[in-house]
Write a protein that holds these residues in place. Structure first.
Motif, PDB file in Angstrom:
ATOM      1  N   SER A  75      32.155  24.952  52.227  1.00 38.60           N
ATOM      2  CA  SER A  75      32.188  23.649  51.622  1.00 38.60           C
ATOM      3  C   SER A  75      32.225  23.959  49.894  1.00 38.60           C
ATOM      4  O   SER A  75      32.996  22.850  49.237  1.00 38.60           O
ATOM      5  CB  SER A  75      30.731  22.951  51.864  1.00 38.60           C
ATOM      6  OG  SER A  75      29.563  23.698  51.432  1.00 38.60           O
TER       7      SER A  75
ATOM      8  N   LEU B  89      30.064  14.242  54.821  1.00 39.20           N
ATOM      9  CA  LEU B  89      30.466  14.930  56.227  1.00 39.20           C
ATOM     10  C   LEU B  89      29.099  14.349  57.230  1.00 39.20           C
ATOM     11  O   LEU B  89      29.325  14.416  58.357  1.00 39.20           O
ATOM     12  CB  LEU B  89      31.083  16.054  56.363  1.00 39.20           C
ATOM     13  CG  LEU B  89      32.324  16.139  55.376  1.00 39.20           C
ATOM     14  CD1 LEU B  89      32.747  17.496  55.632  1.00 39.20           C
ATOM     15  CD2 LEU B  89      33.332  15.097  55.891  1.00 39.20           C
TER      16      LEU B  89
ATOM     17  N   LEU C 198      37.693  19.472  61.731  1.00 46.45           N
ATOM     18  CA  LEU C 198      37.369  18.561  60.814  1.00 46.45           C
ATOM     19  C   LEU C 198      38.443  17.426  60.636  1.00 46.45           C
ATOM     20  O   LEU C 198      38.146  16.332  60.481  1.00 46.45           O
ATOM     21  CB  LEU C 198      37.109  19.095  59.661  1.00 46.45           C
ATOM     22  CG  LEU C 198      36.332  18.258  58.109  1.00 46.45           C
ATOM     23  CD1 LEU C 198      35.242  17.445  58.915  1.00 46.45           C
ATOM     24  CD2 LEU C 198      36.108  19.186  57.049  1.00 46.45           C
TER      25      LEU C 198
ATOM     26  N   PHE D 189      30.288  18.605  60.558  1.00 47.23           N
ATOM     27  CA  PHE D 189      30.762  19.315  61.247  1.00 47.23           C
ATOM     28  C   PHE D 189      30.996  20.888  60.688  1.00 47.23           C
ATOM     29  O   PHE D 189      31.786  21.690  61.085  1.00 47.23           O
ATOM     30  CB  PHE D 189      32.432  18.890  61.252  1.00 47.23           C
ATOM     31  CG  PHE D 189      32.452  17.443  61.742  1.00 47.23           C
ATOM     32  CD1 PHE D 189      32.141  17.136  62.941  1.00 47.23           C
ATOM     33  CD2 PHE D 189      33.111  16.854  60.586  1.00 47.23           C
ATOM     34  CE1 PHE D 189      32.336  15.779  63.380  1.00 47.23           C
ATOM     35  CE2 PHE D 189      33.179  15.104  61.104  1.00 47.23           C
ATOM     36  CZ  PHE D 189      32.602  14.970  62.358  1.00 47.23           C
ATOM     37  N   GLY D 190      30.113  21.004  59.974  1.00 47.28           N
ATOM     38  CA  GLY D 190      29.981  22.392  59.177  1.00 47.28           C
ATOM     39  C   GLY D 190      29.212  23.350  59.888  1.00 47.28           C
ATOM     40  O   GLY D 190      28.053  22.741  60.694  1.00 47.28           O
ATOM     41  N   GLN D 191      29.289  24.659  59.934  1.00 52.89           N
ATOM     42  CA  GLN D 191      28.388  25.564  60.416  1.00 52.89           C
ATOM     43  C   GLN D 191      27.700  26.579  59.428  1.00 52.89           C
ATOM     44  O   GLN D 191      28.422  27.062  58.661  1.00 52.89           O
ATOM     45  CB  GLN D 191      28.942  26.466  61.453  1.00 52.89           C
ATOM     46  CG  GLN D 191      28.894  25.749  62.881  1.00 52.89           C
ATOM     47  CD  GLN D 191      29.570  26.537  63.832  1.00 52.89           C
ATOM     48  OE1 GLN D 191      30.886  26.521  64.087  1.00 52.89           O
ATOM     49  NE2 GLN D 191      28.871  27.449  64.842  1.00 52.89           N
TER      50      GLN D 191
ATOM     51  N   ARG E 101      28.912  17.836  51.556  1.00 56.66           N
ATOM     52  CA  ARG E 101      28.083  17.927  52.939  1.00 56.66           C
ATOM     53  C   ARG E 101      27.397  16.502  53.435  1.00 56.66           C
ATOM     54  O   ARG E 101      27.311  16.293  54.289  1.00 56.66           O
ATOM     55  CB  ARG E 101      26.877  18.809  52.371  1.00 56.66           C
ATOM     56  CG  ARG E 101      27.137  20.474  52.776  1.00 56.66           C
ATOM     57  CD  ARG E 101      25.938  21.360  52.612  1.00 56.66           C
ATOM     58  NE  ARG E 101      25.472  21.276  51.199  1.00 56.66           N
ATOM     59  CZ  ARG E 101      25.621  22.111  50.212  1.00 56.66           C
ATOM     60  NH1 ARG E 101      26.676  23.106  50.475  1.00 56.66           N
ATOM     61  NH2 ARG E 101      25.038  21.992  48.997  1.00 56.66           N
TER      62      ARG E 101
ATOM     63  N   TYR F 200      33.629  25.075  57.193  1.00 58.42           N
ATOM     64  CA  TYR F 200      34.341  23.992  58.320  1.00 58.42           C
ATOM     65  C   TYR F 200      35.488  24.543  58.816  1.00 58.42           C
ATOM     66  O   TYR F 200      36.588  25.166  58.138  1.00 58.42           O
ATOM     67  CB  TYR F 200      34.742  22.955  57.366  1.00 58.42           C
ATOM     68  CG  TYR F 200      33.619  22.220  56.685  1.00 58.42           C
ATOM     69  CD1 TYR F 200      32.665  21.193  57.465  1.00 58.42           C
ATOM     70  CD2 TYR F 200      33.113  22.295  55.516  1.00 58.42           C
ATOM     71  CE1 TYR F 200      31.591  20.713  57.083  1.00 58.42           C
ATOM     72  CE2 TYR F 200      32.097  21.642  54.798  1.00 58.42           C
ATOM     73  CZ  TYR F 200      31.260  20.644  55.555  1.00 58.42           C
ATOM     74  OH  TYR F 200      30.325  20.228  55.311  1.00 58.42           O
ATOM     75  N   ASN F 201      35.537  24.281  60.353  1.00 62.54           N
ATOM     76  CA  ASN F 201      36.893  24.506  60.815  1.00 62.54           C
ATOM     77  C   ASN F 201      37.590  23.533  60.707  1.00 62.54           C
ATOM     78  O   ASN F 201      37.453  22.231  60.775  1.00 62.54           O
ATOM     79  CB  ASN F 201      36.447  24.574  62.371  1.00 62.54           C
ATOM     80  CG  ASN F 201      37.790  24.609  63.097  1.00 62.54           C
ATOM     81  OD1 ASN F 201      38.941  23.843  63.084  1.00 62.54           O
ATOM     82  ND2 ASN F 201      38.124  25.838  64.028  1.00 62.54           N
TER      83      ASN F 201
ATOM     84  N   LYS G 254      39.625  27.925  58.349  1.00 60.23           N
ATOM     85  CA  LYS G 254      38.381  27.517  57.969  1.00 60.23           C
ATOM     86  C   LYS G 254      38.270  27.456  56.473  1.00 60.23           C
ATOM     87  O   LYS G 254      38.965  28.099  55.860  1.00 60.23           O
ATOM     88  CB  LYS G 254      37.304  28.376  58.593  1.00 60.23           C
ATOM     89  CG  LYS G 254      37.220  29.950  58.337  1.00 60.23           C
ATOM     90  CD  LYS G 254      36.242  30.433  58.954  1.00 60.23           C
ATOM     91  CE  LYS G 254      36.282  31.755  58.238  1.00 60.23           C
ATOM     92  NZ  LYS G 254      34.982  32.573  58.936  1.00 60.23           N
TER      93      LYS G 254
ATOM     94  N   TYR H 215      39.909  13.560  51.921  1.00 58.17           N
ATOM     95  CA  TYR H 215      39.615  14.572  52.797  1.00 58.17           C
ATOM     96  C   TYR H 215      40.883  14.956  53.669  1.00 58.17           C
ATOM     97  O   TYR H 215      41.212  16.039  53.826  1.00 58.17           O
ATOM     98  CB  TYR H 215      38.287  14.542  53.457  1.00 58.17           C
ATOM     99  CG  TYR H 215      36.949  14.410  52.866  1.00 58.17           C
ATOM    100  CD1 TYR H 215      36.698  15.961  52.296  1.00 58.17           C
ATOM    101  CD2 TYR H 215      36.120  13.140  52.582  1.00 58.17           C
ATOM    102  CE1 TYR H 215      35.175  15.807  51.598  1.00 58.17           C
ATOM    103  CE2 TYR H 215      34.977  13.458  51.846  1.00 58.17           C
ATOM    104  CZ  TYR H 215      34.523  14.821  51.338  1.00 58.17           C
ATOM    105  OH  TYR H 215      33.342  14.728  50.576  1.00 58.17           O
TER     106      TYR H 215
END
Lengths: 212, 212
Positions: free
Chosen positions: A34, A52, A70, A58-60, A49, A65-66, A31, A17
């Protein structure tokens, strides 16, 4: 290992990653979803997912993901937000090869000294690093110079003795290239690099397990 | 990989069995019970029985394992009952380190030539092995010299191009040290050695996943 919550498989995937996130950072990407991350890295979106989420996720939703965030988190989880002082034991061919590698690709891992018992080598230099006397200086050096990691490149027969000395001197991690399975206190982390094992796995796959 | 019957985890354990069996052979031990083998290797007796059953099981009730026989079988399964011709691509620091390793510990893996695109290096020698021109000679050399394995020590950016050329030339296995995830035909075996991943796993364990 004190903390067993996170499976070893997840930890093994984190450097991958990190590698791809670093690449995205370099390309100034901010960004990533996923799904796109999945296509890039080759893990499924659900795997990503899940992985992490082990670290709080850390995803919104609807954003993805930023990358900067991340990357920094994974870096921190891996303990790569600081530098490490290392020594290497065993200035033979293997030690020389590993020294060459670390000097060029070590990033935040600083190889400070090399130790050896062979008197013909003591006092000489390997890739610019002085070879010191294993029997006299090792313990003191580790303590005085705040050495956290030792790389063992000794032969198989002496690797355990070396590890015992290192542990007694308070080393925190051992990167072991010797073909020996070391026994160390629970508080000391060990990573084995058995290059020949990897080569043997390759020859197995090339032969397709014909005998099996 | 064509044959998926045997799990990767088992294959990864075989080199370790081989190592201990070789040691026992050297000590002229003829047979060993799965219990004693278990104490020596550090896998449970039931794990050992299960692992070896994958290959037909070489143990006899009340006798245990014949070491010579088991060693030879594992050796054969791993494809180590023959020799391999190898080439290495990329004569930089990483390539030099790997060359040093293979020349000294390669056993049946013979490094025959080194290829490089940097004209300053072509024609020179690395550990006694001539550095050849990647662009002109690579394909011919692989075919003529019966090269089965290529070691990739190129930089990350060119690793896939190198792999494509190798595959087109009929290489059977790639030992990849470049920090790239290669895409190759199904018939080509790839083993990745990402040394820094191992170092990052070490720093994770040293820090005990504090952030997690």
């Amino acid at each position: 290992m004190k903390n067993n919550k996170i499976s070893n498989a997840v930890i093994r995937r984190l450097p991958r990653y990190r590698r791809y996130l670093l690449e995205l950072k370099r390309q100034n990407v901010e960004k990533i979803s996923s799904k796109d991350l999945s296509e890039l890295i080759g893990y499924t979106a659900s795997q990503i997912r899940q992985d992490l989420n082990n670290f709080g996720g850390f995803g919104q939703q609807g954003y993805g993901y930023n990358i900067e965030l991340l990357y920094n988190e994974i870096n921190g989880i891996l303990g790569l937000d600081k530098e490490y002082n290392m020594i290497l034991i065993g200035a033979g061919n293997l030690g020389h090869a590993v020294t060459k590698y670390i000097k060029n690709y070590g990033e935040k891992f600083n190889l400070r000294a090399i130790f050896e018992v062979n008197e013909d080598l003591i006092g000489k230099k390997l890739e610019g690093i002085t070879i010191r006397d294993d029997r006299d200086e090792l313990e003191d050096y580790i303590k005085k110079e705040n050495i956290e990691i030792a790389i063992i490149c000794s032969n198989r027969e002496s690797a355990q003795d070396v590890a015992d000395k290192l542990c007694a001197a308070g080393i925190k991690g051992i990167w072991n290239f010797a073909l020996a399975d070391l026994v160390v206190p629970e508080t000391v982390a060990v990573e084995n690099v058995h290059l020949s094992d990897s080569l043997f796995a390759l020859s197995y796959h090339m032969n397709d397990g014909k005998r099996a």
